[in-house]
Design a protein around this motif. Structure first.
Motif, short mmCIF file in Angstrom:
data_model
loop_
_atom_site.label_atom_id
_atom_site.label_comp_id
_atom_site.label_asym_id
_atom_site.label_seq_id
_atom_site.Cartn_x
_atom_site.Cartn_y
_atom_site.Cartn_z
N LEU A 95 -6.49 -0.23 -3.93
CA LEU A 95 -7.17 0.17 -2.70
C LEU A 95 -6.84 1.62 -2.35
N LEU A 96 -5.57 2.00 -2.55
CA LEU A 96 -5.15 3.37 -2.30
C LEU A 96 -5.90 4.35 -3.19
N LEU A 97 -6.02 4.03 -4.46
CA LEU A 97 -6.72 4.92 -5.40
C LEU A 97 -8.19 5.05 -5.03
N ASP A 103 -11.81 10.50 -0.70
CA ASP A 103 -11.24 11.45 0.27
C ASP A 103 -10.95 10.81 1.62
N ARG A 104 -10.57 9.55 1.62
CA ARG A 104 -10.23 8.87 2.87
C ARG A 104 -8.75 9.10 3.19
N PRO A 105 -8.37 8.96 4.44
CA PRO A 105 -6.96 9.13 4.80
C PRO A 105 -6.09 8.04 4.21
N VAL A 106 -4.86 8.38 3.92
CA VAL A 106 -3.88 7.44 3.37
C VAL A 106 -2.63 7.51 4.23
N TYR A 107 -1.66 6.66 3.90
CA TYR A 107 -0.44 6.55 4.71
C TYR A 107 0.75 7.03 3.88
N ALA A 110 8.18 8.21 3.82
CA ALA A 110 9.20 8.82 2.97
C ALA A 110 8.52 9.48 1.77
N ASP A 111 8.88 9.08 0.55
CA ASP A 111 8.27 9.71 -0.62
C ASP A 111 7.18 8.86 -1.23
N GLU A 112 6.61 7.91 -0.47
CA GLU A 112 5.57 7.03 -0.98
C GLU A 112 4.23 7.32 -0.31
N ILE A 113 3.16 7.14 -1.08
CA ILE A 113 1.79 7.17 -0.57
C ILE A 113 1.26 5.74 -0.64
N ARG A 114 0.80 5.22 0.52
CA ARG A 114 0.36 3.83 0.59
C ARG A 114 -1.06 3.75 1.15
N HIS A 115 -1.62 2.56 0.96
CA HIS A 115 -2.91 2.26 1.55
C HIS A 115 -2.77 2.24 3.06
N LEU A 116 -3.73 2.82 3.77
CA LEU A 116 -3.65 2.94 5.22
C LEU A 116 -3.66 1.57 5.88
N THR A 120 -10.40 -0.41 7.40
CA THR A 120 -11.59 -1.27 7.49
C THR A 120 -12.68 -0.85 6.51
N GLU A 121 -12.35 0.09 5.62
CA GLU A 121 -13.34 0.57 4.66
C GLU A 121 -13.66 -0.51 3.63
N ARG A 122 -14.85 -0.43 3.11
CA ARG A 122 -15.26 -1.35 2.04
C ARG A 122 -14.92 -0.71 0.71
N HIS A 123 -13.99 -1.30 -0.02
CA HIS A 123 -13.50 -0.71 -1.26
C HIS A 123 -14.30 -1.19 -2.46
N CYS A 124 -14.22 -0.41 -3.50
CA CYS A 124 -14.95 -0.73 -4.73
C CYS A 124 -14.04 -0.50 -5.94
N GLU A 125 -14.46 -1.05 -7.06
CA GLU A 125 -13.73 -0.88 -8.31
C GLU A 125 -14.32 0.29 -9.10
#
Length: 278
Positions: A95-97, A103-107, A110-116, A120-125
């Motif tokens: 989901l993060l990728l 170009d959506r915001p992420v969370y 510390a030193d990690e990037i996570r899914h926000l 509520t976005e609709r994600h795709c593969e």
């Protein structure tokens, strides 16, 4: 033979001198000088921007060690530390990728990037997601900052980046185009620059495995810069100078829109001084 009665002990001679006229002359003579009244001291051990970044990095990224290098042009702050932008067992990594690819915001924590959280976005593969992305890698980073107008510089010491994209000639990564003011001078610190570095590292891991750079990109070409940037925008190079006083003339020359440097007027050549120093 020397006469023992005429011999004189050096210490006795010295005492005679101190007890005589020479001692009085030394006491009366004052070396030239002036009276100084002490004043309260003032100032920080480093320039304000450097001190602000040092404190922010110690608070938000304690895994980085701090050092200082004094050069002829001033003090350079240096940080080094290891980061792991994505945990290998992150269930929401896909989901993060997808968010980064759009170009959506992420969370960032510390030193990690996570899914926000609460997204509520609709994600795709994506087809590239089915490849072995090897997202759990750790990176040894080296950062430099002078406290001036130029952006911090970040270098990946390990692992060696075999495939290069969006990097500078000296090996530093290019996290974003500076003209977009993603990093505000006088407000943001090096700790505010690190999240952009972490996002760049995630995108690079995908690129290293798939040859796909996820998310929007700016082209590194003179014609694109001339079309995209206004004269008074910050230059794309991260120097902190406006475009017309930095790379604009060189871009015009490289794009064939201006004569070679040796035919330029003296006033135009002055705008190329930064290029000559870097």
């Amino acid at each position: 033979m020397f006469d023992d009665d005429k011999r004189q002990d050096p210490q006795t001679h010295k005492d005679d001198h101190n007890n005589g006229r020479g001692r009085d002359d030394d006491e009366r003579r004052e070396p030239p000088g002036r009276i100084i009244h002490p004043r309260p001291t003032h100032g920080e051990p480093m320039r304000g921007r450097l001190a602000k970044s040092k404190n922010a990095m110690a608070t938000e990224f304690p895994m980085f060690t701090y050092d200082e290098l004094r050069t002829q042009s001033g003090l350079v702050a240096i940080w080094r530390g290891c980061v792991q932008p994505i945990q290998p067992r992150d269930a929401e990594a896909r989901l993060l990728l997808d968010d980064l690819s759009h170009d959506r915001p992420v969370y960032q924590a510390a030193d990690e990037i996570r899914h926000l959280p609460g997204c509520t976005e609709r994600h795709c593969e994506h087809a590239w997601m089915n490849q072995d992305l090897n997202l759990g890698r750790r990176f040894d980073l080296h950062l430099k900052y002078t406290g001036g107008e130029a952006l911090p510089r970040c270098y990946v010491l390990s692992p060696t980046l075999e495939k290069l994209k969006h990097t500078w000639a000296d090996g530093a990564i290019c996290a974003f185009m500076d003209s977009n003011k993603n990093w505000r001078r006088g407000v943001d610190t090096v700790a505010d620059f690190i999240p952009h570095v972490l996002i760049w590292l995630v995108k690079w891991m995908v690129f290293d495995a798939t040859e796909v750079w996820i998310g929007s990109e700016h082209y590194s070409a003179p014609g694109y810069h001339l079309e995209f940037l206004h004269r008074n925008d910050l230059c794309w190079c991260g120097s902190g100078l406006v475009y017309r006083r930095c790379h604009r003339i060189q871009d015009q020359i490289d794009a064939g829109l201006a004569p070679p440097k040796k035919l330029l007027r003296a006033s135009a050549i002055q705008n190329l001084r930064w290029l000559q120093r870097h």
